[in-house]
Every structure is written in C-alpha cells, then in structure tokens.
Design an enzyme around this catalytic site. Sequence first.
Site, PDB file in Angstrom:
ATOM      1  CE  LYS A  93      71.428 -60.599 -51.566  1.00 46.20           C
ATOM      2  NZ  LYS A  93      72.869 -60.733 -51.811  1.00 46.20           N
TER       3      LYS A  93
ATOM      4  NE  ARG B 205      81.316 -55.454 -52.111  1.00 46.69           N
ATOM      5  CZ  ARG B 205      80.213 -55.740 -51.407  1.00 46.69           C
ATOM      6  NH1 ARG B 205      79.213 -56.353 -52.001  1.00 46.69           N
ATOM      7  NH2 ARG B 205      80.133 -55.454 -50.131  1.00 46.69           N
TER       8      ARG B 205
END
Length: 522
Positions: free
Chosen positions: A116, A291
């Site tokens: 992140k 995704r």
Amino acid sequence: MIESVLVANRGEIALRVIRCAKEMGIRTVAVFSEADRTSPHVLCADEAYPIGPARASESYLATDRLLRAARRSGVEAVHPGYGFLAERDDFAEAVVGAGLVFVGPSAATIRAMGDKTEARRRMAAAGVPVVPGTDGPLASAREAREAAEAVGFPVVLKAVAGGGGKGMRVVRGGEDAGSAFEAAAREAAAAFGDGSVYVERFLERPRHIEIQIFGDRHGGAVHLHERECSIQRRHQKLVEEAPSPLLGPEERRRMGEAAVRAARAVDYTGAGTVEFLYAGGEFFFLEMNTRLQVEHPVTEMVTGLDLVEWQFRVAAGEPLPLRQEKIPLRGHAIECRITSESPFDGFLPATGTVGEMVVPGGPGVRWDGGIAGGTGIGLHYDPLLGKLVTWAPRRTGAIRRMERALGELRIDGVATSAPLLRRIMREPDFLAGRLSTAYLAEHPDLFETGVSGGEGEVLAVAAALLEHTRRQGRTAPRIRRAGMPLSAWQRGGGGGGGWEPRPGGQRAGPFDPGRAWAEERR
Ligand code: MV4
C-alpha cells in the site's frame, strides 16, 4: 482468441465467467471442492475437475492442484475471478510460468499494488491525489508519534500489506500513537505475515467511490465511470450503485482522469478498480484492486458493456474495444448483495440447504447467483449467494425496481440479508442519496425487530394482531385448491426477501410482528 479457460473459483463469479466464455465460444473448465460437487458452476461448465476437500486452503487456494487441473484439461488460460488467488502475484506468476494466459494484470502490477505504501508513492508520482501521510513504513513507536503529529490528527495507522480495512487503527491524539503503533504492527504481522505499518490523515465520514478501469497490452487505458459503494458493514459492501448520486459531471471527469493516470502509472492490463475516498469536496486515492470486482454488474448495466468479455479480449492481446469518449453512461443501476447471514441477528452466518427458490425477473432486473435448489450452504466459503441488480432510467426507478425484485426473491432453507436490503430501499436518507461509510452505523432502526421481551413483546404481539386483523379485511383471499401444496410464491415467509408490506400498504404477506410493531409506533 483464447479457446479454453479454467475458472479458478466457485459460486456466482465462476458462473458469471463461464456464462461469458460460453457466449464467446471458449471451452470452459470448472474446478470444485468436495463441498461443491453439484454446484451450479460445476453443472454449467463444459468440464469439471475435483481439486480437493471443502477447506479452501486445500482446494481453491491450492495453486498446485489448480495447475494440475489446468494441465489435465489442456486449457490455454486461467481466470481467477475475485477473492481466493485473484490478487496473489505468486499465483499469476505460476500460471504464466506454466505457459498459460492469466486473465488479469501482470504479477509485477499485482505485487506493486499489494504494497500500500508503494501504491501511494506510484500514484503520487503520477499526479493522483493521495491522502496526506507517510511515504513508507514506520520504524518505531516514536517515529509513529512524530509522523502522526506532522500529518495532523486524527490519523489512521494501516498495514503496508493490508487493504480492505484489516488492522486499521484510528488515533485522535498524540498520547495514543505509540500504543496504537504497537497494536497495529502486531495485528498486521499476525494477519499478513508483515508487521509494517504506515500513517495517513484520517478522513471522517468519507464516501467510498471507485472507478472501473481497463488497460490493454498496447498502452491503452480507459475508465468506465464510477461506482458508489458507501453502504458497508465492517468493510463488506451491501449495496453498490452507478453512477454515484452526488457526483457532478466535472468531478466525475476529474476522478476518471485520475484513475486513468493511475492505470497508466502501473502499465495496467485487464480490469481493475481505483478506490477513492471522497470527503469535503475532495477525493483521494485509497487503493487499487487488481481484479474484477463483485459489483462490476452495475457498471455493465449503465455502460451496456460486458466486462468479462473485455477481460478475455485484452488477455488475448486485443486492443480495448472502445475509446474513452465512446464509453456510454446511461441510466442508473443498483446492486444488492444477497448473503447467507441473519442481518437482524448481528449478521450471524446462516447455514442450510437451499430449498425452493424464486428468482426475480421482469424489465431491468438481473440475478447473478451461484445457487440452486439443493445447494448446501456451509461455513467454508464467503456468504455471498448472489447479487440482485436493477436498472432504470433514473435512480428512483432503479430503487423501486429493486424493492419490487427483492419482494419477489425467495430463497427457502437459509436466512439471507434480503429483508434488511428491502428496508434500506425504503429508508429516506438512502432515497435522498445521503450516503457515507457511516450510513449503517447511523441507522440502527434498520436493524430493529421490535420484539425484545417483557412489555415490548406484549405490545408487539397486540400491534401485530391488530395489523393482521386489519389486513384480513381488505386483502384478497389466497386461492388454494384442496390437496395442492402452496407454492413458494403463495406461502411467503422463508429465508428470502419476505413479503413485507409497504407502510400502509395493502398487499398480502406473511405476518411480520416486528414490522407491524414498528409501523404502529410511527
Ligand atoms: C480510510 C478512512 C479514512 N481515512 N483512510 C477502510 C477499508 C480500507 N480499504 C480503507 N478504509 C478506510 N480508510 C483514511 N485515510 C476510512 C476507511 C473506512 C472505509 C473506507 C471505505 C469504505 C468503508 C469504510 C468504513 C470505515 C472506514
């Protein structure tokens, strides 16, 4: 084009991918655990291979077993769906290493976006607004305190390897930063095997707006507008919609452009989502999901495009089918996630065997489900049973349609989230588009059942009897021929949407004391 694909997933998303592949003439191979022997995704595929016991770590998460099935079936490609191995760079690498096409971004992109702080650095460098915070992990409690003070309270500590809210810690004053750092690092180490933690300014009551992106292997990148996903509980989304009810055309354009910059910054290929937090008229990059997402159908409904088809085309090396200016945005779509959980019982996971089912239909209604009569619902997998999606020219129409469709939905044999979703479809703040990530916390009345013992219970029963008597007088009798069993439609009750009447409505429905009680008190 790709000629065959193994879908390394189960449930509604496996079925969704298989349906698209079939329409494209792609041979489909399903995999299944012992718990899924007769599941719809298995029955729908051209071929299916057993991959192990119910436990996911020994089946849907077992790369070696999935690759063995791929080799035996001789497929050309692997589609990971979402969840399970979809965002695991090592899986993407193993698929490509086996000489197969991975229907998704490169392992390098998945890896970069999984860290992140690296994601934040890459986005900031590309001119995408990020929440003020640290560039990298914090080395000590003292460093955490100093960083928090520099960023300005309140702050949130997040796991570098995290995402999805696990291990987050909000800190409102300097004294707490050190202990919060220790706790967050411990939690991150336990959950992700990596205790690195960083700090961000904490935004209060933000809205969660995400942009669907697509990239191809020829440098092309576009966005397919936004989804509003603010209605969540413990980082699980319940309702999603497109477009966002409170985003103007100018903000939409700016967010879309930022998302495309994000996609280009990481050479994105395939379907992805850039998540933003929106607060005080500003938006900030939060995470990139590498995704296809659960809520992709709302984007499909407002664009008229098939995102799974785009995934296959891009994976086959084709350029993106449309240029940015040609991507439509028409009408409004809402998705409700139907899960096997008892919403009025603290979302307790529900189990059972699906009995009789009625799937809603009619104009503007889509059901993406992974269950059928006889499907066993256990505790091994995610509780998502299916998604009900409605479309209409305007938001109010999509909401009414959703309420109507939820009323038709019947899933006997297992408790579901549908009754709560139906209440949300009638709730004034939702109807007005007053949404934030605090929505459910700020509407505890949605969870009230009204019967809690003692005096309340007596009153509830009295009110319910009164309501029942009133309704008996004005609703048409139900027709039932002697000896004929009632159908699921006639019977009401069960685990599905339930036939709750509108306040003051006249429809026949099952007797719902909680509802009658709530109405009587109004
Ligand atoms: C935040 C935030 C406020 N400020 N970051 C939760 C899930 C994870 N992906 C990030 N999350 C948040 N990050 C800053 N700097 C608030 C949340 C948050 C949240 C975000 C999206 C949707 C629902 C949420 C519920 C609670 C907290």
